[in-house]
Design a protein around this motif. Structure first.
Motif, mmCIF file in Angstrom:
data_model
loop_
_atom_site.group_PDB
_atom_site.id
_atom_site.type_symbol
_atom_site.label_atom_id
_atom_site.label_comp_id
_atom_site.label_asym_id
_atom_site.label_seq_id
_atom_site.Cartn_x
_atom_site.Cartn_y
_atom_site.Cartn_z
ATOM 1 N N ASN A 1 0.847 -1.216 -0.067
ATOM 2 C CA ASN A 1 -0.074 0.043 -0.174
ATOM 3 C C ASN A 1 0.800 1.271 -0.025
ATOM 4 O O ASN A 1 0.331 2.393 0.094
ATOM 5 N N VAL B 1 -9.205 -0.101 0.451
ATOM 6 C CA VAL B 1 -8.366 -0.538 1.509
ATOM 7 C C VAL B 1 -9.032 -0.974 2.729
ATOM 8 O O VAL B 1 -10.331 -0.447 3.040
ATOM 9 N N SER B 2 -8.278 -1.379 3.683
ATOM 10 C CA SER B 2 -8.936 -1.733 5.222
ATOM 11 C C SER B 2 -7.946 -0.822 6.087
ATOM 12 O O SER B 2 -6.707 -0.650 5.596
ATOM 13 N N VAL B 3 -8.429 -0.230 7.276
ATOM 14 C CA VAL B 3 -7.559 0.625 8.164
ATOM 15 C C VAL B 3 -7.247 -0.174 9.385
ATOM 16 O O VAL B 3 -8.132 -0.961 9.800
ATOM 17 N N TYR C 1 -3.164 6.477 11.095
ATOM 18 C CA TYR C 1 -4.046 5.281 9.926
ATOM 19 C C TYR C 1 -3.113 4.596 9.064
ATOM 20 O O TYR C 1 -2.478 5.079 8.217
ATOM 21 N N TYR D 1 -3.031 1.900 6.253
ATOM 22 C CA TYR D 1 -3.918 1.491 5.114
ATOM 23 C C TYR D 1 -3.367 0.280 4.499
ATOM 24 O O TYR D 1 -2.125 -0.001 4.156
#
Length: 438
Positions: free
Chosen positions: A66, A75-77, A93, A95
């Motif tokens: 990423n 994306v996931s966080v 954060y 990602y």
């Protein structure tokens, strides 16, 4: 087309269903042929790398994918809250590519990434779902697999840069080592003020050991070294180990022998699986076995035993390539078998501040203070009257007022606590235990 349609309609066999069945068979054969062709193409024209969530490279790969938006905009966080040195917090954060397929180009080469998450399978030690990342790129030979070497090196390099100024702390969780909290900022070695040249001697001995692996191998000596730092609390034992780890660019593996689930087998396994470039730390070793004789009577139970600890440190099943530190506030409570050569090779007393230590601590806080003021402080606080932590606490209350501090020393300092120095010298060659000792 109308002619073909009329011929099919006039054909009694086709009208009876044989023609439809034939078309169905033909379509089935075509589909199977396409599947086989796809499988052959994947095997002959593509190379694939699979990284599971159990592998150490897994978080590196996700972070690298990423970075700079290489993999996907889907994306996931992962939310991380960091505490700053002034006590405030900041939120970060991270990602990562969400589960599914993603495509990107790297150095002109196409890649497909597929992240999968098993809903029915979890990691029993953490409860996290089992995940895999599969990376596919064109390639027709084993040589094309070398692209993954560069891929993984880049991912590791990115992870190293992110934690370049940090010390990672690990704890034993079940059968594996896991990072404990967030990486700590490296502590400069010269920020830990020890008496005379004790710090330099320890660093020199550790450095020599790390550079002598071949020497140990050629002589058939197990490549491991144990250190014991003893002395009253607040004098810099743990601080020095933390700073040493930062100086060596090592992590620290903290092993709690009083863990309720700790057994002889688990201890042996944990020490055999220590992450590379890590110091193993056993703090307050005297508290683990206040009565070694009683612990030996528990050998039939499923808990850690004193003999199990000894055999893990220096026995047939003990691991090599190990750098181990122990700390204690009560040297006299340790069983002689625990600190014999082979288990502990270097013993150092870290005591209350001497006059040179107190003076150096003062000048570290107030580099522009006059020599007379520094000498007055050192004469009043040195020679084993106070721990370094106590003196540091006093200096913190007078951050910018060294002259006022010296004028108010009588009220600023607590009553001195003079301790007798233990009988064992700082660096010694211990004798072998008497017959009958472990």
């Amino acid at each position: 087309m109308e002619v073909v349609q009329s011929l099919l309609d006039s054909n009694p066999y086709f009208s009876a269903g044989a023609g439809l069945a034939g078309i169905g068979v033909a379509l089935t054969m075509l589909r199977r042929g396409l599947n086989v062709a796809t499988l052959v193409a994947q095997r002959k024209l593509l190379v694939t790398l699979e990284v599971t969530s159990k592998d150490k490279a897994y978080p590196w790969v996700l972070a690298w994918l990423n970075a700079e938006g290489r993999a996907t905009q889907h994306v996931s966080v992962e939310t991380i809250i960091r505490q700053k040195t002034n006590g405030s917090t900041s939120t970060e954060y991270l990602y990562q590519p969400r589960p599914g397929r993603h495509f990107f180009f790297h150095e002109g080469r196409p890649f497909m990434v597929e992240r999968t998450r098993e809903k029915q399978m979890i990691d029993m030690t953490s409860g996290a779902p089992w995940e895999t990342v599969t990376i596919t790129t064109p390639g027709m030979s084993q040589q094309d697999m070398s692209v993954f070497n560069d891929f993984l090196r880049n991912a590791q390099s990115l992870a190293s840069k992110r934690d370049d100024d940090k010390t990672i702390i690990y704890t034993a969780w079940g059968t594996e080592w896991r990072p404990f909290g967030h990486p700590r900022r490296k502590r400069p070695l010269d920020s830990v003020i020890l008496d005379t040249d004790k710090g330099e001697s320890l660093v020199g001995d550790v450095t020599e050991f790390l550079q002598s692996s071949q020497w140990y191998i050629e002589r058939g000596i197990p490549y491991r070294r144990g250190y014991l730092l003893h002395g009253p609390p607040g004098c810099g034992k743990s601080s020095f180990i933390t700073a040493l780890a930062g100086e060596l660019d090592y992590g620290i593996c903290i092993l709690n022998l009083n863990d309720r689930g700790m057994t002889d087998d688990r201890l042996a396994y944990a020490l055999s699986e220590v992450p590379q470039q890590c110091i193993v730390l056993l703090e307050d070793i005297d508290a683990a076995f206040p009565d070694p004789t009683a612990s030996r009577r528990m050998e039939t139970d499923s808990y850690l035993t004193f003999s199990g600890l000894l055999n893990t440190l220096d026995g047939v099943a003990s691991s090599e390539d190990r750098l181990l530190f122990m700390t204690t506030n009560h040297l006299d409570r340790l069983d002689p078998a625990l600190i014999r050569p082979g288990r502990v090779d270097y013993i150092e007393y870290i005591g209350h501040a001497t006059t040179p230590q107190a003076r150096k601590l003062f000048t570290t806080f107030y580099p522009e203070a006059s020599t007379a003021v520094a000498d007055a402080w050192a004469d009043a606080t040195g020679e084993g009257r106070y721990s370094v932590a106590t003196l540091q606490g006093v200096l913190m209350r007078y951050k910018d007022e060294p002259t006022r501090l010296v004028s108010e020393l009588e009220s600023a300092l607590p009553p001195p606590q003079v301790l007798a120095v233990p009988a064992l010298p700082s660096m010694q060659s211990l004798t072998e235990p008497a017959p009958g000792e472990l």
